[in-house]
Design a protein around this motif. Structure first.
Motif, PDB file in Angstrom:
ATOM      1  N   LEU A 148       0.856  -1.180   0.000  1.00  0.00           N
ATOM      2  CA  LEU A 148       0.000   0.000   0.000  1.00  0.00           C
ATOM      3  C   LEU A 148       0.892   1.230   0.000  1.00  0.00           C
ATOM      4  O   LEU A 148       1.824   1.333   0.798  1.00  0.00           O
ATOM      5  CB  LEU A 148      -0.879  -0.014   1.255  1.00  0.00           C
ATOM      6  N   VAL A 196      -4.799   7.221  -1.387  1.00  0.00           N
ATOM      7  CA  VAL A 196      -4.157   5.951  -1.693  1.00  0.00           C
ATOM      8  C   VAL A 196      -3.550   6.097  -3.070  1.00  0.00           C
ATOM      9  O   VAL A 196      -4.258   6.272  -4.061  1.00  0.00           O
ATOM     10  CB  VAL A 196      -5.179   4.782  -1.668  1.00  0.00           C
ATOM     11  N   VAL A 247      -2.170   0.249  -4.655  1.00  0.00           N
ATOM     12  CA  VAL A 247      -2.214  -1.030  -3.954  1.00  0.00           C
ATOM     13  C   VAL A 247      -1.744  -2.069  -4.952  1.00  0.00           C
ATOM     14  O   VAL A 247      -2.209  -2.106  -6.093  1.00  0.00           O
ATOM     15  CB  VAL A 247      -3.637  -1.388  -3.457  1.00  0.00           C
TER      16      VAL A 247
END
Length: 163
Positions: free
Chosen positions: A147, A154, A157
């Motif tokens: 991650l 974010v 991933v």
């Protein structure tokens, strides 16, 4: 921030120490999140040598894992991203909506239990199961997830297949 996501290590039956393929990712980690079924706390002692560790209780975890500091669920902020963690997310049907209800403020929920790696985004919530780095069950590979979070989002991933 680089975070290594693990779950379902199942020590000592399947995890007999940090495998080289896992250590290679841990060496550059800023943080480790373990979504339960560590089973024995010595796994956490090994992982914390690489980076700080947050862990939640799994259904196979011994009381020593709770003694190490594992709650049933966990919510924390990483670089402005609200992350929640639980071991068992329940049935596949309705999973995202159920996790949204359980963790209404979360941007990302990390979970384990099924040993099935996944990365799904639905309705503004991203859910990630890193699979298992030691017990692949019916999956083609052992896995973990990486991650990358920064500036409140974010950035990525990646589900990593392990040998």
């Amino acid at each position: 921030m680089r975070v290594v996501l693990l779950s379902d290590t199942h020590s000592p039956r399947f995890w007999k120490g940090v495998p080289d393929a896992v250590a290679a990712h841990l060496e550059s980690a800023d943080l480790v999140l373990h979504a339960g079924d560590v089973c024995t706390a010595d796994v956490l002692d090994d992982l914390v040598r690489f980076a700080p560790v947050h862990v939640v209780m799994g259904n196979n975890d011994l009381p020593e894992v709770a003694g190490w500091g594992a709650p049933e669920t966990l919510e924390l902020e990483l670089e402005g991203v609200r992350v929640a963690m639980v071991h068992d997310s329940g049935a596949k049907v309705g999973r995202v909506a159920r996790l949204r209800r359980r963790f209404p403020a979360a941007d990302l929920v990390v979970f384990g239990h099924s040993h099935i790696p996944m990365d799904v985004t639905e309705g503004g919530l991203r859910i990630v199961n890193p699979g298992s780095p030691s017990d692949k069950r019916r999956q083609p590979h052992r896995t973990l997830a990486l991650l990358d979070v920064a500036d409140g989002e974010v950035r990525g991933v990646e589900i990593v297949d392990l040998p």
